[in-house]
Structures are given as structure tokens and as C-alpha cells.
Design a protein around this motif. Structure first.
Motif, mmCIF file in Angstrom:
data_model
loop_
_atom_site.group_PDB
_atom_site.id
_atom_site.type_symbol
_atom_site.label_atom_id
_atom_site.label_comp_id
_atom_site.label_asym_id
_atom_site.label_seq_id
_atom_site.Cartn_x
_atom_site.Cartn_y
_atom_site.Cartn_z
ATOM 1 N N ALA A 206 -0.567 -39.164 -14.121
ATOM 2 C CA ALA A 206 0.466 -40.135 -13.725
ATOM 3 C C ALA A 206 0.702 -41.149 -14.843
ATOM 4 O O ALA A 206 1.846 -41.478 -15.173
ATOM 5 N N ARG A 207 -0.384 -41.638 -15.437
ATOM 6 C CA ARG A 207 -0.275 -42.592 -16.545
ATOM 7 C C ARG A 207 0.512 -41.981 -17.707
ATOM 8 O O ARG A 207 1.351 -42.638 -18.322
ATOM 9 N N ALA A 208 0.245 -40.708 -17.988
ATOM 10 C CA ALA A 208 0.934 -40.034 -19.089
ATOM 11 C C ALA A 208 2.423 -39.836 -18.818
ATOM 12 O O ALA A 208 3.218 -39.694 -19.746
ATOM 13 N N LEU A 209 2.809 -39.825 -17.534
ATOM 14 C CA LEU A 209 4.206 -39.585 -17.168
ATOM 15 C C LEU A 209 5.045 -40.862 -17.095
ATOM 16 O O LEU A 209 6.260 -40.789 -16.931
ATOM 17 N N LEU A 210 4.413 -42.023 -17.215
ATOM 18 C CA LEU A 210 5.110 -43.291 -16.967
ATOM 19 C C LEU A 210 6.392 -43.433 -17.774
ATOM 20 O O LEU A 210 7.413 -43.893 -17.264
ATOM 21 N N ASN A 211 6.357 -43.060 -19.041
ATOM 22 C CA ASN A 211 7.516 -43.262 -19.913
ATOM 23 C C ASN A 211 8.397 -42.010 -20.046
ATOM 24 O O ASN A 211 9.137 -41.875 -21.017
ATOM 25 N N GLU A 212 8.299 -41.114 -19.053
ATOM 26 C CA GLU A 212 9.109 -39.884 -19.033
ATOM 27 C C GLU A 212 9.055 -39.168 -20.388
ATOM 28 O O GLU A 212 10.071 -38.985 -21.066
ATOM 29 N N PRO A 213 7.858 -38.732 -20.782
ATOM 30 C CA PRO A 213 7.690 -38.176 -22.129
ATOM 31 C C PRO A 213 8.412 -36.851 -22.312
ATOM 32 O O PRO A 213 8.587 -36.079 -21.367
ATOM 33 N N LEU A 214 8.802 -36.590 -23.561
ATOM 34 C CA LEU A 214 9.326 -35.277 -23.939
ATOM 35 C C LEU A 214 8.216 -34.239 -23.976
ATOM 36 O O LEU A 214 8.460 -33.051 -23.824
ATOM 37 N N LEU A 215 6.993 -34.710 -24.225
ATOM 38 C CA LEU A 215 5.880 -33.817 -24.535
ATOM 39 C C LEU A 215 4.591 -34.383 -23.962
ATOM 40 O O LEU A 215 4.296 -35.566 -24.131
ATOM 41 N N LEU A 216 3.813 -33.520 -23.279
ATOM 42 C CA LEU A 216 2.460 -33.863 -22.865
ATOM 43 C C LEU A 216 1.475 -33.162 -23.793
ATOM 44 O O LEU A 216 1.557 -31.945 -23.993
ATOM 45 N N LEU A 217 0.548 -33.935 -24.356
ATOM 46 C CA LEU A 217 -0.551 -33.394 -25.149
ATOM 47 C C LEU A 217 -1.820 -33.581 -24.329
ATOM 48 O O LEU A 217 -2.191 -34.706 -24.004
ATOM 49 N N ALA A 218 -2.477 -32.482 -23.980
ATOM 50 C CA ALA A 218 -3.632 -32.549 -23.087
ATOM 51 C C ALA A 218 -4.844 -31.916 -23.760
ATOM 52 O O ALA A 218 -4.786 -30.761 -24.182
ATOM 53 N N HIS B 178 7.919 -27.171 -15.513
ATOM 54 C CA HIS B 178 9.142 -26.593 -14.946
ATOM 55 C C HIS B 178 10.227 -27.648 -14.769
ATOM 56 O O HIS B 178 11.422 -27.327 -14.756
ATOM 57 N N ALA B 179 9.821 -28.917 -14.662
ATOM 58 C CA ALA B 179 10.798 -30.008 -14.554
ATOM 59 C C ALA B 179 11.353 -30.419 -15.922
ATOM 60 O O ALA B 179 12.207 -31.302 -15.992
ATOM 61 N N GLY B 180 10.857 -29.790 -17.005
ATOM 62 C CA GLY B 180 11.476 -29.997 -18.310
ATOM 63 C C GLY B 180 10.627 -30.635 -19.389
ATOM 64 O O GLY B 180 11.090 -30.811 -20.525
ATOM 65 N N THR B 181 9.374 -30.988 -19.067
ATOM 66 C CA THR B 181 8.499 -31.608 -20.070
ATOM 67 C C THR B 181 7.713 -30.526 -20.805
ATOM 68 O O THR B 181 7.091 -29.668 -20.166
ATOM 69 N N ALA B 182 7.729 -30.559 -22.132
ATOM 70 C CA ALA B 182 6.932 -29.621 -22.912
ATOM 71 C C ALA B 182 5.455 -29.977 -22.785
ATOM 72 O O ALA B 182 5.089 -31.142 -22.635
ATOM 73 N N VAL B 183 4.592 -28.949 -22.838
ATOM 74 C CA VAL B 183 3.145 -29.155 -22.695
ATOM 75 C C VAL B 183 2.418 -28.380 -23.789
ATOM 76 O O VAL B 183 2.678 -27.189 -24.001
ATOM 77 N N LEU B 184 1.495 -29.068 -24.478
ATOM 78 C CA LEU B 184 0.549 -28.404 -25.370
ATOM 79 C C LEU B 184 -0.843 -28.778 -24.867
ATOM 80 O O LEU B 184 -1.222 -29.943 -24.884
#
Length: 230
Positions: free
Chosen positions: A151-163, A187-193
Motif C-alpha cells: 500500500a505504501r508503495a502504491l501511494l504515488n501511483e507509480p509507473l513501476l514497482l520494484l520488489a 493487470h491494472a497497468g503498473t509494471a513490476v520487476l
């Protein structure tokens, strides 16, 4: 549009080159796993992408921000476009879940008390934790804490999640529910690595795989990878 683009990049850990001549693109909305043995360069690559480590050579852009000319003052601008998820949560245990999220909103320039409260409510609902805002982190299970981190990582509607190993400390059932959440977000449009050692997840949720091996980055899109543990 690429959210990550590296060309002949050198990934360094202090004075040591851990990966050399790294070239790959991750497109907007794409999902890729990052695998490799401990010490093979996975975490160093992620840290380079979010500018915790400098790019050692070559060129790279993340969310349209060039890594090779990045000054310290520009790092917050890059990180506002990213969501970064750590294995060890890095929550602030002296404050509530809502205040953990508020800390990030304040640090990234959000204004308006009502607007911030609304955003906190939105991201907690998104990760299935609508009722935990007032709880302290120690009152949550490991899986719930990881959902707060997401949730914290999503706060700023990121283009990309790095996990980095987001399921590493979780039991298999909880890891699976976290993985389903990542798939939904993607699936909602955020890239994930996502860096992971969890080979059963790779089988259950197949995606493109990038493998750190012998100082190089191999790509399942262009090569047949031999993955131990599969």
C-alpha cells in the motif's frame, strides 16, 4: 514506452563490478521476475534502478529519468515515480499504519489533510486492509505487514514497482495471496520487476524471467534459461 531501459550498463557494489554489459527494456505494464543465486547481483541491480547505487557505466533510464547523470537532488524525483518494496518491510513501528503512510505522503509533497486521508484509505482498500489504519504494525501478521508495505508503495501511483524478495519471509499460503495482489496491480497497468527465490511462484504465475548469472543478465525473452530449483 519503456519504464526501464538499460544499455551496456555496469552494476557496481562499491568498487566491484557485479553485472556487466546489462541491456534490457521493461515496457509499461510489463511483469518480469529477477532471479539468481545469493550474491549474483539482484539487489544491486534493483538498488541501481532506484538510485541507491550509482550506475557504473553504460546508459540507463527509469521512468524517463536518466540514471547516468542523476544528481543527489534529483533522486526524490525518480523515487516518486516508483514503488519500492523490501523483504524486511521497513515500517516505522512507533506509529500506526495510517501514520506510516502519512509519513510518505508528507515526504513526497502531498498537501491537504482530507486529500491525504482519502489516499491512505484508497490504498489500504486496494490491498484488502480497509480496517487496519489505526493499528500498530506489531499488531499485524507478517502477510498484513507486507500488504501495508505494498500500500505504501502504491501511494504515488507509480509507473513501476520494484520488489526485492517480497514473499521471502512469508509462509506459502500467504506468499501466494501476496503474489495474487501483485498480479492484480500489474493487470491494472503498473509494471513490476520482482526479485525472488520462490521458484514455485514462477511456475504458478509464469512471466518473463531475467537471470543474474556469472556477471551477466540473461533474459528468457531471448535465451533458454537453466533455473535450479524449478
Amino acid at each position: 514506452m519503456a519504464v526501464i531501459e538499460l544499455h551496456d550498463a555496469y552494476i557496481m557494489q562499491e568498487v566491484n563490478t557485479v553485472l556487466q554489459k546489462v541491456s534490457f527494456r521493461l515496457e509499461k505494464g510489463e511483469f518480469a521476475y529477477l532471479v539468481g543465486r545469493t550474491g549474483s547481483g539482484k539487489s544491486s541491480l534493483l538498488k541501481t534502478l532506484y538510485a541507491d547505487l550509482p550506475l557504473g557505466g553504460g546508459t540507463g533510464t527509469v521512468a524517463d529519468v536518466p540514471l547516468q547523470r542523476l544528481s543527489r537532488s534529483q533522486v526524490p524525483q525518480l523515487r516518486r515515480k516508483l514503488g519500492i518494496i523490501f523483504q524486511d518491510f521497513q515500517l516505522l513501528f512507533d506509529r500506526s499504519v495510517a501514520d506510516n503512510l502519512l509519513f510518505v505522503l508528507n515526504a513526497t509533497g502531498w498537501t491537504g489533510k482530507a486529500r491525504k486521508k482519502q489516499r491512505i484509505s484508497e490504498v489500504l482498500m486496494r490491498v484488502g486492509l480497509a480496517n487496519v489504519a489505526g493499528k500498530m504494525p506489531h499488531q499485524l501478521s507478517g502477510g498484513e505487514q507486507q500488504r501495508v508495505v505494498i500500500a505504501r508503495a502504491l501511494l504515488n501511483e507509480p509507473l513501476l514497482l520494484l520488489a526485492d524478495e517480497p514473499t521471502g519471509n512469508l509462509d506459502p499460503d500467504v506468499a501466494d495471496s501476496i503474489m495474487r495482489l501483485f498480479v492484480e496491480i500489474n493487470h491494472a497497468g503498473t509494471a513490476v520487476l520482482m526479485a525472488t527465490h520462490n521458484y514455485p511462484l514462477l511456475r504458478q504465475y509464469p512471466q518473463r524471467i531475467l537471470q543474474c548469472k556469472d556477471g551477466h543478465l540473461l533474459d528468457s525473452a531471448t535465451a533458454n534459461l537453466e533455473l535450479s530449483g524449478r
